[in-house]
Design a protein around this motif. Structure first.
Motif, PDB file in Angstrom:
ATOM      1  N   GLU A   4       0.818  -1.206   0.000  1.00  0.00           N
ATOM      2  CA  GLU A   4       0.000   0.000   0.000  1.00  0.00           C
ATOM      3  C   GLU A   4       0.857   1.264   0.000  1.00  0.00           C
ATOM      4  OE1 GLU A   4      -3.800   1.745   2.567  1.00  0.00           O
ATOM      5  OE2 GLU A   4      -2.545   0.127   3.344  1.00  0.00           O
ATOM      6  N   PHE A   5       0.397   2.276  -0.732  1.00  0.00           N
ATOM      7  CA  PHE A   5       1.077   3.564  -0.736  1.00  0.00           C
ATOM      8  C   PHE A   5       0.852   4.255   0.608  1.00  0.00           C
ATOM      9  CE2 PHE A   5       0.237   3.048  -5.344  1.00  0.00           C
ATOM     10  CZ  PHE A   5       1.529   3.191  -5.822  1.00  0.00           C
ATOM     11  N   ILE A   6       1.943   4.747   1.184  1.00  0.00           N
ATOM     12  CA  ILE A   6       1.854   5.536   2.412  1.00  0.00           C
ATOM     13  C   ILE A   6       2.409   6.912   2.083  1.00  0.00           C
ATOM     14  CG2 ILE A   6       2.488   5.717   4.836  1.00  0.00           C
ATOM     15  CD1 ILE A   6       2.877   2.693   4.861  1.00  0.00           C
ATOM     16  N   LEU A   7       1.516   7.864   1.793  1.00  0.00           N
ATOM     17  CA  LEU A   7       1.887   9.157   1.248  1.00  0.00           C
ATOM     18  C   LEU A   7       1.572  10.268   2.239  1.00  0.00           C
ATOM     19  CD1 LEU A   7       0.423   8.592  -2.331  1.00  0.00           C
ATOM     20  CD2 LEU A   7       2.802   8.339  -1.612  1.00  0.00           C
ATOM     21  N   PRO A   8       2.220  11.429   2.092  1.00  0.00           N
ATOM     22  CA  PRO A   8       1.975  12.544   3.021  1.00  0.00           C
ATOM     23  C   PRO A   8       0.527  13.043   2.922  1.00  0.00           C
ATOM     24  CG  PRO A   8       3.974  12.910   1.737  1.00  0.00           C
ATOM     25  CD  PRO A   8       3.283  11.740   1.127  1.00  0.00           C
ATOM     26  N   LEU A   9      -0.050  13.388   4.040  1.00  0.00           N
ATOM     27  CA  LEU A   9      -1.432  13.849   4.061  1.00  0.00           C
ATOM     28  C   LEU A   9      -1.595  15.200   3.379  1.00  0.00           C
ATOM     29  CD1 LEU A   9      -2.506  12.867   7.689  1.00  0.00           C
ATOM     30  CD2 LEU A   9      -2.903  11.614   5.560  1.00  0.00           C
ATOM     31  N   ASN A  10      -0.504  15.955   3.249  1.00  0.00           N
ATOM     32  CA  ASN A  10      -0.584  17.279   2.631  1.00  0.00           C
ATOM     33  C   ASN A  10      -0.540  17.216   1.110  1.00  0.00           C
ATOM     34  OD1 ASN A  10      -0.763  20.144   3.084  1.00  0.00           O
ATOM     35  ND2 ASN A  10       1.346  20.317   2.361  1.00  0.00           N
TER      36      ASN A  10
ATOM     37  N   ARG B 268      -7.970   8.153  -0.049  1.00  0.00           N
ATOM     38  CA  ARG B 268      -8.159   8.621   1.331  1.00  0.00           C
ATOM     39  C   ARG B 268      -7.330   9.862   1.657  1.00  0.00           C
ATOM     40  NH1 ARG B 268      -8.263   2.897   2.340  1.00  0.00           N
ATOM     41  NH2 ARG B 268      -6.024   2.907   2.822  1.00  0.00           N
ATOM     42  N   LEU B 269      -6.471  10.313   0.732  1.00  0.00           N
ATOM     43  CA  LEU B 269      -5.681  11.522   0.995  1.00  0.00           C
ATOM     44  C   LEU B 269      -6.624  12.719   1.114  1.00  0.00           C
ATOM     45  CD1 LEU B 269      -2.741  10.938  -1.522  1.00  0.00           C
ATOM     46  CD2 LEU B 269      -2.641  10.757   0.975  1.00  0.00           C
ATOM     47  N   PRO B 270      -6.600  13.443   2.225  1.00  0.00           N
ATOM     48  CA  PRO B 270      -7.633  14.463   2.471  1.00  0.00           C
ATOM     49  C   PRO B 270      -7.498  15.719   1.630  1.00  0.00           C
ATOM     50  CG  PRO B 270      -6.013  14.489   4.242  1.00  0.00           C
ATOM     51  CD  PRO B 270      -5.672  13.308   3.373  1.00  0.00           C
ATOM     52  N   ASN B 271      -6.289  16.001   1.077  1.00  0.00           N
ATOM     53  CA  ASN B 271      -6.072  17.263   0.373  1.00  0.00           C
ATOM     54  C   ASN B 271      -5.766  17.089  -1.109  1.00  0.00           C
ATOM     55  OD1 ASN B 271      -6.216  19.093   2.736  1.00  0.00           O
ATOM     56  ND2 ASN B 271      -4.403  17.954   3.388  1.00  0.00           N
ATOM     57  N   LEU B 272      -5.872  15.880  -1.628  1.00  0.00           N
ATOM     58  CA  LEU B 272      -5.524  15.625  -3.020  1.00  0.00           C
ATOM     59  C   LEU B 272      -6.487  16.352  -3.955  1.00  0.00           C
ATOM     60  CD1 LEU B 272      -3.483  13.986  -4.737  1.00  0.00           C
ATOM     61  CD2 LEU B 272      -5.253  12.232  -4.939  1.00  0.00           C
TER      62      LEU B 272
ATOM     63  N   ARG C 219     -15.321   3.962  -4.460  1.00  0.00           N
ATOM     64  CA  ARG C 219     -15.906   3.752  -3.146  1.00  0.00           C
ATOM     65  C   ARG C 219     -16.302   5.081  -2.518  1.00  0.00           C
ATOM     66  NH1 ARG C 219     -11.360  -0.542  -0.806  1.00  0.00           N
ATOM     67  NH2 ARG C 219     -11.599  -2.109  -2.464  1.00  0.00           N
ATOM     68  N   GLU C 220     -17.177   4.985  -1.546  1.00  0.00           N
ATOM     69  CA  GLU C 220     -17.640   6.181  -0.841  1.00  0.00           C
ATOM     70  C   GLU C 220     -16.508   6.774   0.004  1.00  0.00           C
ATOM     71  OE1 GLU C 220     -20.503   7.601  -1.215  1.00  0.00           O
ATOM     72  OE2 GLU C 220     -21.525   6.065  -2.401  1.00  0.00           O
ATOM     73  N   ASP C 221     -16.614   8.077   0.252  1.00  0.00           N
ATOM     74  CA  ASP C 221     -15.709   8.795   1.158  1.00  0.00           C
ATOM     75  C   ASP C 221     -14.269   8.793   0.680  1.00  0.00           C
ATOM     76  OD1 ASP C 221     -17.870   9.294   2.900  1.00  0.00           O
ATOM     77  OD2 ASP C 221     -17.595   7.327   3.852  1.00  0.00           O
ATOM     78  N   GLU C 222     -14.061   8.733  -0.614  1.00  0.00           N
ATOM     79  CA  GLU C 222     -12.725   8.859  -1.185  1.00  0.00           C
ATOM     80  C   GLU C 222     -12.697  10.069  -2.125  1.00  0.00           C
ATOM     81  OE1 GLU C 222     -11.557   4.088  -1.099  1.00  0.00           O
ATOM     82  OE2 GLU C 222     -11.729   5.128  -3.027  1.00  0.00           O
ATOM     83  N   PHE C 223     -11.507  10.617  -2.348  1.00  0.00           N
ATOM     84  CA  PHE C 223     -11.284  11.766  -3.226  1.00  0.00           C
ATOM     85  C   PHE C 223     -12.187  12.948  -2.869  1.00  0.00           C
ATOM     86  CE2 PHE C 223     -10.326   7.952  -5.792  1.00  0.00           C
ATOM     87  CZ  PHE C 223      -8.971   8.172  -5.982  1.00  0.00           C
TER      88      PHE C 223
END
Length: 798
Positions: free
Chosen positions: A660-666, A687-691, A709-713
């Motif tokens: 799995e990718f583990i990327l910065p939240l920013n 799931r990245l909140p600021n992408l 899926r729901e709650d993504e992007f």
């Protein structure tokens, strides 16, 4: 717009974004809410679709909207483009500088009727200095996109490639700002005539150029704006979508507009001054008085005087930044990233805590844009400036003012030391001539635009020169390597050295280590490695290496260069195995951009990246581990890079399924290429909140079905799918609630875009290029369902 209000409030509380951005967001929301109230009061109840359409118009950036409609002229040119002979034809727009030739051509080029009428289109800026190879590449870029294979082609192969791509297709090619009919002559054989109504549109100041391109037809001559059109344009530029000018300013405003002589560029320049002054009668009277004392003569003379007035009204810190545009003689569009890096190296940008130098430089550029002195030519996918330009008359102003102020010296093949030869009765071959003694310059900043051979053979020197920028004019052999070992000896005090467009060969000049004042260094060539002695350039902030092929090895001494802010390598850059394991304790804490670093799966990758704690933009190429004992399937963690906003990852190894990718939240922008991952791996990205921007290229994901899926992007605004084998896309408007632009390229198996996307309230554009008919039909059905979404379809080749 409730979700936007909530987003702004959350951003302020969480410290996301800058204070200026928050104010702009809030201002934009207020304006749109006020606009909706106005509509409801004056037009009654509106449908949801109408509200969406009106709000979208109200919130369109002013750089895209401020165009006066000249219906009589537009319709005549549209008729010439879409009707008449089925043979290939040339349509020319001619007129004086600043009259709006390029503006009208761009408006027609992007008109939906024109887009649909032609199978493919290309825009090519020519100007006085051009290379045939560059013109061919520019056209091919719009026709099919550029690859490494195309970049490596000879000029003859590029001609053949272009002809093949255009055969049996109805095409529109725009050649903007043509000064010599020879441009048409050298391109004509690459533009086939299949009797299907293809067109070439030329813009030029010179009527004779248009007549030589098509002797049997009158070119379309653009007229000056009348009094009402001039006043309308001035109001639009100053007050945008707010509506009318305050009553007390109307009379003086109409006088100011009239003094501009009907020339759009002059009106826009005056608007840039008025917009930055108080909107009060006395202030406008002062501007009118200045105009009355300066503006005389014909329209073009008036325009030049008004542009001079615009320059004199600039604050001191912007004057140097503006004059620097005069250095880019051979370039129409200037890369934003390059421009601000040069400004910083020159010392024009003063740091304003807590903003970075780059953020302050961007603020300077946006101020020049707001003053209508600089034009955005291309935008980034997340909305920022990618390239910018200035009008030719403004470039002339930059160069004349620079000469007067001794700000910079521009040297072309028509300047000294060659002027006496040009005035003589003897023909001079500049490809073989060079003076017996080196040419010596005294200027502080030196911008040279010559043929590469003339530049090298003249062996210029500048004992007191602090900046040397070289741009090449037309050359027969642009990739030939040249010996530039004289540069460090002849320009010992230089702090900006831009040799980006001349091939220095295989070896990094050893003497370069003595240029200890260097802050900006850009070189090009088949350089295989950078020597350890580069660490002697301890003040260096920007290092650009345009490698023409292969890998560029970076030395471990680079870790000692703690002032570095930007490293750009065009092909690939890598640290040697020994360097990676050297245990060097230095960190490049000031480095904010790094491209394109070659890495491998394994623990060493994380060690390298932890030495770059403040990266904001990163481009990398991943390979399989060179040491099989280090081989692993886990993609390296990147969450320890909290400042990272833009990430490009290309995979060039064997097919693998990393964890799995583990990327910065920013992270705000992500480009993935060639991983061949199953679609269920995309959830960690979703799931990245600021992408805000996601580009999936060249089988980044593998599989025929993507089930969102729901709650993504939650914040995604730009999505590009390019060269994927995707067939079924299962999604709804709820999965991409803030999507503004959707770009689909080379997805030939994809059956359709979900019809539900018509209900995404923020969606503005769907662009389709080289995809299947089924997909095109689904996009057209979305277009028919709403008036708020612009649809651009480049039809597949025959």
């Amino acid at each position: 717009m409730a979700y936007e209000v909530e987003y702004v409030i959350d951003s302020i509380e969480m410290g996301i974004g800058a204070n200026l951005q928050h104010l702009l967001w809030i201002y934009d929301l207020q304006e749109r809410i006020r606009f909706i109230k106005h509509l409801a009061k004056n037009t009654g109840v509106l449908s949801v679709a109408q509200i969406r359409g009106h709000v979208r118009q109200a919130s369109t950036p002013k750089t895209d909207k401020m165009v006066i409609s000249l219906g009589d002229q537009e319709q005549e040119v549209i008729d010439r483009l879409t009707r008449g002979s089925s043979k290939r034809d040339v349509v020319s727009l001619v007129g004086m500088a600043g009259i709006g030739k390029t503006t009208l051509a761009k408006k027609l080029y992007n008109d939906p009727n024109i887009v649909y009428h032609f199978h493919c289109r290309a825009w090519c800026s020519v100007s006085q200095v051009y290379l045939k190879r560059d013109l061919l590449l520019n056209i091919l870029r719009d026709i099919e996109g550029l690859t490494d294979e195309i970049h490596e082609m000879s000029e003859a192969d590029l001609e053949q490639r272009l002809r093949q791509r255009l055969l049996k297709n109805k095409y529109l090619i725009v050649l903007d700002d043509v000064w010599d009919v020879e441009v048409w002559n050298v391109l004509e054989r690459s533009l086939p005539d299949d009797g299907n109504g293809s067109r070439i549109m030329i813009t030029s100041r010179l009527r004779k150029v248009a007549l030589e391109a098509k002797p049997d037809s009158d070119p379309h001559s653009l007229r000056l704006l009348n009094r009402d059109e001039s006043w309308k344009l001035l109001q639009m530029k100053i007050f945008h979508e707010e509506g009318c000018c305050p009553e007390e300013l109307v009379d003086i405003g109409e006088q100011i507009a009239e003094r501009c002589g009907g020339l759009p560029l002059a009106i826009v320049a005056v608007a840039g001054i008025l917009e930055k002054t108080e909107k009060e009668l006395e202030q406008w009277k002062l501007i009118a008085k200045e105009l009355n004392s300066r503006v005389i003569g014909d329209a073009e003379t008036r325009c030049k005087d008004i542009l001079q007035l615009s320059y004199s009204h600039l604050p001191a810190h912007l004057k140097a930044c503006f004059l620097y545009f005069g250095a880019f003689q051979g370039e129409k569009d200037v890369r934003f990233s390059k421009l601000i890096q040069l400004w910083i190296a020159e010392g024009f940008v003063q740091k304003k805590e807590p903003r970075s130098l780059e953020e302050t430089a961007e603020e300077y550029l946006l101020d020049l844009i707001d003053r209508s002195l600089v034009i955005i030519s291309k935008k980034r996918s997340k909305g920022g400036v990618k390239t910018c330009r200035i009008h030719d008359l403004l470039r002339d102003l930059c160069q004349s003012q620079s000469s007067e102020d001794k700000f910079l010296q521009l040297v072309t093949r028509y300047d000294e030391p060659y002027a006496s030869l040009l005035d003589s009765d003897h023909w001079v071959d500049f490809d073989s001539y060079y003076p017996s003694n080196p040419v010596k310059y005294e200027s502080h900043r030196l911008c040279i635009c010559l043929k590469r051979k003339v530049f090298v053979d003249s062996r210029p020197s500048g004992p007191s020169t602090r900046s040397l920028i070289f741009s090449a004019s037309s050359d027969t052999y642009p990739r030939r390597p040249y010996n530039l070992s004289f540069i460090p000896r002849h320009f010992k005090l230089v702090k900006v050295l831009d040799l980006e467009c001349i091939n220095i060969g295989h070896s990094f000049p050893a003497e370069m280590e003595f240029l200890v004042q260097l802050r900006y260094l850009a070189i090009s060539g088949d350089v295989g490695s950078i020597p350890r002695s580069i660490s002697n350039l301890w003040k260096l902030e920007t290092l650009i290496v345009k490698g023409l092929s292969g890998m560029v090895l970076l030395p471990d001494s680079l870790w000692c260069m703690t002032r570095l802010r930007h490293i750009h390598v065009k092909k690939q850059a890598a640290f040697s195995m020994e360097d990676e394991m050297s245990g060097n304790s230095f960190q490049l804490e000031n480095l904010v951009t790094f491209s394109s670093l070659s890495l491998s799966f394994g623990m060493d990758t994380e060690k390298i990246l932890r030495k770059l704690p403040n990266l904001r933009s990163f481009s990398c190429i991943f390979l399989d581990a060179r040491d099989s004992s280090q081989s692993c399937n886990q993609f390296p963690r990147l969450d320890f890079l909290p400042q990272l906003e833009s990430l490009k990852i290309f995979y060039a190894g064997r097919t693998r399924k990393p964890g799995e990718f583990i990327l910065p939240l920013n992270l705000k922008k992500l480009t993935l290429s060639s991983f061949g991952l199953p679609w269920d791996h995309i959830s960690s990205i979703g799931r990245l909140p600021n992408l805000q921007v996601l580009k999936l290229v060249s089988e980044a994901f593998d599989g025929e079905s993507w089930d969102m899926r729901e709650d993504e992007f939650p914040e995604l605004r730009f999505l590009q799918l390019d060269s994927l084998n995707l067939v079924q896309w299962n999604a709804s408007c709820d999965h991409l609630p803030k999507l503004a632009q959707l770009v689909l390229r080379n997805c030939k198996r994809l059956q359709e875009v979900p019809y539900d996307f018509a209900d995404i309230p923020t969606l503005e554009l769907i662009q389709v290029q080289r995809c299947g008919k089924s997909l095109e039909e689904s996009v057209r059905s979305i277009d028919e369902a709403t008036e708020c979404i612009q649809v651009l379809i480049s039809r597949s080749y025959s």
